[in-house]
Design a protein around this motif. Structure first.
Motif, PDB file in Angstrom:
ATOM      1  N   UNK A 389       0.822  -1.210   0.000  1.00 40.50           N
ATOM      2  CA  UNK A 389       0.000   0.000   0.000  1.00 40.50           C
ATOM      3  C   UNK A 389       0.856   1.261   0.000  1.00 40.50           C
ATOM      4  N   UNK A 390       1.903   1.289   0.822  1.00 39.67           N
ATOM      5  CA  UNK A 390       2.764   2.465   0.873  1.00 39.67           C
ATOM      6  C   UNK A 390       3.416   2.757  -0.464  1.00 39.67           C
ATOM      7  N   UNK A 391       3.853   1.717  -1.138  1.00 37.48           N
ATOM      8  CA  UNK A 391       4.483   1.925  -2.448  1.00 37.48           C
ATOM      9  C   UNK A 391       3.445   2.322  -3.498  1.00 37.48           C
ATOM     10  N   UNK A 392       2.222   1.835  -3.342  1.00 35.35           N
ATOM     11  CA  UNK A 392       1.154   2.277  -4.237  1.00 35.35           C
ATOM     12  C   UNK A 392       0.867   3.760  -4.024  1.00 35.35           C
ATOM     13  N   UNK A 393       0.915   4.203  -2.780  1.00 32.47           N
ATOM     14  CA  UNK A 393       0.741   5.630  -2.489  1.00 32.47           C
ATOM     15  C   UNK A 393       1.827   6.451  -3.176  1.00 32.47           C
ATOM     16  N   UNK A 394       3.067   5.991  -3.063  1.00 33.85           N
ATOM     17  CA  UNK A 394       4.182   6.676  -3.723  1.00 33.85           C
ATOM     18  C   UNK A 394       3.930   6.758  -5.227  1.00 33.85           C
ATOM     19  N   UNK A 395       3.505   5.636  -5.812  1.00 35.37           N
ATOM     20  CA  UNK A 395       3.293   5.589  -7.255  1.00 35.37           C
ATOM     21  C   UNK A 395       2.168   6.527  -7.690  1.00 35.37           C
ATOM     22  N   UNK A 396       1.078   6.562  -6.926  1.00 37.72           N
ATOM     23  CA  UNK A 396      -0.023   7.463  -7.261  1.00 37.72           C
ATOM     24  C   UNK A 396       0.431   8.912  -7.152  1.00 37.72           C
ATOM     25  N   UNK A 397       1.129   9.259  -6.096  1.00 40.33           N
ATOM     26  CA  UNK A 397       1.591  10.630  -5.918  1.00 40.33           C
ATOM     27  C   UNK A 397       2.487  11.074  -7.072  1.00 40.33           C
ATOM     28  N   UNK A 398       3.422  10.213  -7.458  1.00 38.02           N
ATOM     29  CA  UNK A 398       4.382  10.620  -8.476  1.00 38.02           C
ATOM     30  C   UNK A 398       3.786  10.592  -9.883  1.00 38.02           C
ATOM     31  N   UNK A 399       2.906   9.649 -10.158  1.00 35.05           N
ATOM     32  CA  UNK A 399       2.331   9.542 -11.500  1.00 35.05           C
ATOM     33  C   UNK A 399       1.175  10.508 -11.728  1.00 35.05           C
ATOM     34  N   UNK A 400       0.510  10.926 -10.659  1.00 34.22           N
ATOM     35  CA  UNK A 400      -0.638  11.818 -10.789  1.00 34.22           C
ATOM     36  C   UNK A 400      -0.331  13.232 -10.300  1.00 34.22           C
ATOM     37  N   UNK A 401       0.945  13.570 -10.178  1.00 34.10           N
ATOM     38  CA  UNK A 401       1.313  14.912  -9.730  1.00 34.10           C
ATOM     39  C   UNK A 401       1.073  15.934 -10.841  1.00 34.10           C
ATOM     40  N   UNK A 402       0.820  17.144 -10.389  1.00 34.79           N
ATOM     41  CA  UNK A 402       0.635  18.277 -11.299  1.00 34.79           C
ATOM     42  C   UNK A 402       1.744  19.294 -11.083  1.00 34.79           C
ATOM     43  N   UNK A 403       1.892  20.185 -12.030  1.00 32.57           N
ATOM     44  CA  UNK A 403       3.011  21.133 -11.970  1.00 32.57           C
ATOM     45  C   UNK A 403       2.935  22.035 -10.743  1.00 32.57           C
ATOM     46  N   UNK A 404       1.716  22.304 -10.267  1.00 32.81           N
ATOM     47  CA  UNK A 404       1.567  23.170  -9.089  1.00 32.81           C
ATOM     48  C   UNK A 404       1.775  22.421  -7.776  1.00 32.81           C
ATOM     49  N   UNK A 405       2.172  21.161  -7.852  1.00 34.55           N
ATOM     50  CA  UNK A 405       2.430  20.386  -6.639  1.00 34.55           C
ATOM     51  C   UNK A 405       1.229  19.622  -6.127  1.00 34.55           C
ATOM     52  N   UNK A 406       0.091  19.771  -6.756  1.00 38.74           N
ATOM     53  CA  UNK A 406      -1.094  19.024  -6.336  1.00 38.74           C
ATOM     54  C   UNK A 406      -1.061  17.609  -6.918  1.00 38.74           C
ATOM     55  N   UNK A 407      -1.950  16.765  -6.415  1.00 40.01           N
ATOM     56  CA  UNK A 407      -2.040  15.371  -6.874  1.00 40.01           C
ATOM     57  C   UNK A 407      -3.482  15.102  -7.274  1.00 40.01           C
ATOM     58  N   UNK A 408      -3.681  14.640  -8.482  1.00 39.77           N
ATOM     59  CA  UNK A 408      -4.997  14.239  -8.941  1.00 39.77           C
ATOM     60  C   UNK A 408      -5.311  12.850  -8.390  1.00 39.77           C
ATOM     61  N   UNK A 409      -6.477  12.678  -7.820  1.00 38.59           N
ATOM     62  CA  UNK A 409      -6.879  11.385  -7.279  1.00 38.59           C
ATOM     63  C   UNK A 409      -7.366  10.508  -8.436  1.00 38.59           C
ATOM     64  N   UNK A 410      -6.794   9.315  -8.604  1.00 40.52           N
ATOM     65  CA  UNK A 410      -7.263   8.422  -9.669  1.00 40.52           C
ATOM     66  C   UNK A 410      -8.767   8.175  -9.548  1.00 40.52           C
ATOM     67  N   UNK A 411      -9.484   8.117 -10.670  1.00 34.32           N
ATOM     68  CA  UNK A 411     -10.951   7.953 -10.617  1.00 34.32           C
ATOM     69  C   UNK A 411     -11.409   6.777  -9.772  1.00 34.32           C
ATOM     70  N   UNK A 412     -10.691   5.639  -9.811  1.00 33.11           N
ATOM     71  CA  UNK A 412     -11.138   4.450  -9.096  1.00 33.11           C
ATOM     72  C   UNK A 412     -11.093   4.652  -7.578  1.00 33.11           C
ATOM     73  N   UNK A 413     -10.322   5.634  -7.101  1.00 38.87           N
ATOM     74  CA  UNK A 413     -10.204   5.866  -5.660  1.00 38.87           C
ATOM     75  C   UNK A 413     -11.155   6.942  -5.148  1.00 38.87           C
ATOM     76  N   UNK A 414     -11.761   7.691  -6.024  1.00 37.73           N
ATOM     77  CA  UNK A 414     -12.587   8.822  -5.580  1.00 37.73           C
ATOM     78  C   UNK A 414     -13.773   8.412  -4.714  1.00 37.73           C
TER      79      UNK A 414
END
Length: 427
Positions: A389-414
């Motif tokens: 789970x922790x590594x999945x969190x890392x992967x979501x943060x890094x792959x869904x990051x935006x230029x302003x430093x925000x993170x888009x939540x993947x649709x399946x997790x919303x």
């Protein structure tokens, strides 16, 4: 644990398999220990036979009123009894020596496992998904988390030392959402039963899944003699220990979301920044208990279940077959799933799925009885991360990051985030 009978009959095959793992030969030493044990058992049996024979002779001597012979036989039986008692202690010692030696021999790799020394010799099987193409330099997870004030390594170090993390607010919720999503997927679509397991286990449980005795330094041991689990594989696999399971109950597929605890004794200097390698982390574990003729297919199925987590999250990954030198102690074959981390610019392990054959079952005395068969056979066991789970969190943060430093939540997790579609950002 390997079968000593098989080793006696196939010493060359054992040493060849160990050589593929980069381990020294062991057949001759194991057979020598077994021969000493067998010779001793033969001697004990001879003593038992002589004691029984002498007891019958006493009856005959008394019937003929030969008291001298009777007394001599009684004295002989007393000596035999003392020798047997001493011999039973020696038997326990010889049994223990052989069992300890066998417990330190790794499992034998399948013939199709690539031979190699370390991770550099692992073989890539496939790549899945598109890696994101950023118009900016992607940051690593700890840079993103600290900038949002939702990931705190300094305070965690004050409380617990290095390799611990404090997550706050939406990031803590995102990690919880990931774990719940994985459990729901595996239980509703992949046929796994959720199990709530103890986090503290006895020596026998860790021995059963082959963390003991060889890897004691990698575990956390309590003052009262129990161990914190390094993975839910330990209690989940031990659900089959000391049982004879009806074949109709197999395959038995179970899963759990638990904290895991590892000392990381051999990882000094590796991944010291961030939360990639922690003393405490959450993981969804999958375990399958199967028959001998279905375990290979079950391995492919389990790996597919772990892959589906990453597919649903929209994360790019690759699957590799571990070589003999990089494979775990108890595995016959292992697939690692490595997720793409843009901040590192590298694929990193997020799941490891292994088929162990009957290696763990022999240590746990876990068996099944096929329909119409009198003799029970050892089950085959498999385990896999579904996923970390922790590594999945890392992967979501890094792959869904935006230029302003925000993170888009993947649709399946919303749905697990109360509809939140973004974490952090301006304002």
């Amino acid at each position: 644990m390997l079968d000593i009978k098989w080793i006696r009959e196939n010493p060359e095959k054992l040493d060849e398999a160990l050589a593929r793992r980069g381990a020294p030969p062991a057949a001759a030493d194991l057979i020598k220990l077994d021969e000493a044990r067998r010779e001793h058992l033969k001697r004990l049996q001879e003593l038992q036979n002589r004691r029984n024979e002498a007891s019958r002779e006493i009856g005959k001597a008394k019937a003929t009123k030969d008291e001298t012979l009777a007394e001599r036989l009684i004295a002989e039986i007393a000596e035999i009894k003392a020798e047997i008692q001493d011999g039973e202690e020696t038997e326990r010692r010889l049994d223990g020596s052989l069992e300890d030696a066998l417990a330190r021999i790794p499992n034998l790799p399948f013939d199709d496992v690539p031979v190699g020394k370390d991770e550099a010799d692992n073989v890539e099987l496939r790549r899945v998904g598109e890696r994101p193409d950023f118009a900016f330099k992607p940051r690593e997870h700890y840079e993103l988390g600290e900038a949002m004030g939702l990931m705190d390594f300094d305070q965690a170090a004050k409380i617990s030392g290095s390799r611990f993390t404090i997550l706050k607010g939406a990031l803590a919720r995102l990690e919880r959402a990931l774990g719940q999503f994985m459990l729901d997927l595996h239980t509703s679509e992949h046929g796994y039963q959720e199990v709530a397991v103890p986090l503290l286990v006895r020596d026998e449980a860790l021995f059963g899944t082959s963390q003991l005795p060889k890897f004691a330094e990698d575990q956390f041991h309590t003052t009262e003699g129990r161990w914190l689990i390094p993975t839910a594989e330990v209690p989940l696999t031990n659900l089959a220990r000391e049982r004879i399971i009806d074949v109709a109950e197999l395959p038995m597929r179970v899963t759990a979301l638990t904290p895991c605890f590892r000392s990381e004794a051999g990882s000094a200097g590796r991944d010291t920044r961030g939360m990639l390698r922690q003393h405490q982390f959450n993981k969804v574990e999958m375990v399958s208990i199967t028959t001998s003729d279905t375990s290979v297919d079950e391995h492919e199925r389990m790996t597919g279940a772990a892959e589906e987590v990453l597919k649903r999250l929209g994360l790019a990954y690759r699957v590799v077959t571990l070589c003999t030198g990089d494979m775990g102690f108890g595995a016959r074959k292992t697939y690692d799933i490595e997720v793409w981390l843009p901040g590192q610019g590298a694929y990193r392990e997020i799941s490891s799925c292994s088929v162990c054959g009957d290696f763990q079952a022999r240590r746990m005395n876990a068996r099944y009885r096929a329909e119409g068969e009198k003799a029970a056979q050892f089950v085959h066991t498999l385990n896999g991360s579904g996923v970390a789970v922790g590594r999945a969190l890392i992967a979501v943060m890094e792959n869904y990051q935006n230029e302003d430093g925000s993170i888009t939540v993947p649709p399946v997790l919303r749905p697990y985030m109360g509809g939140i579609d973004q974490i952090g950002g301006p304002g």
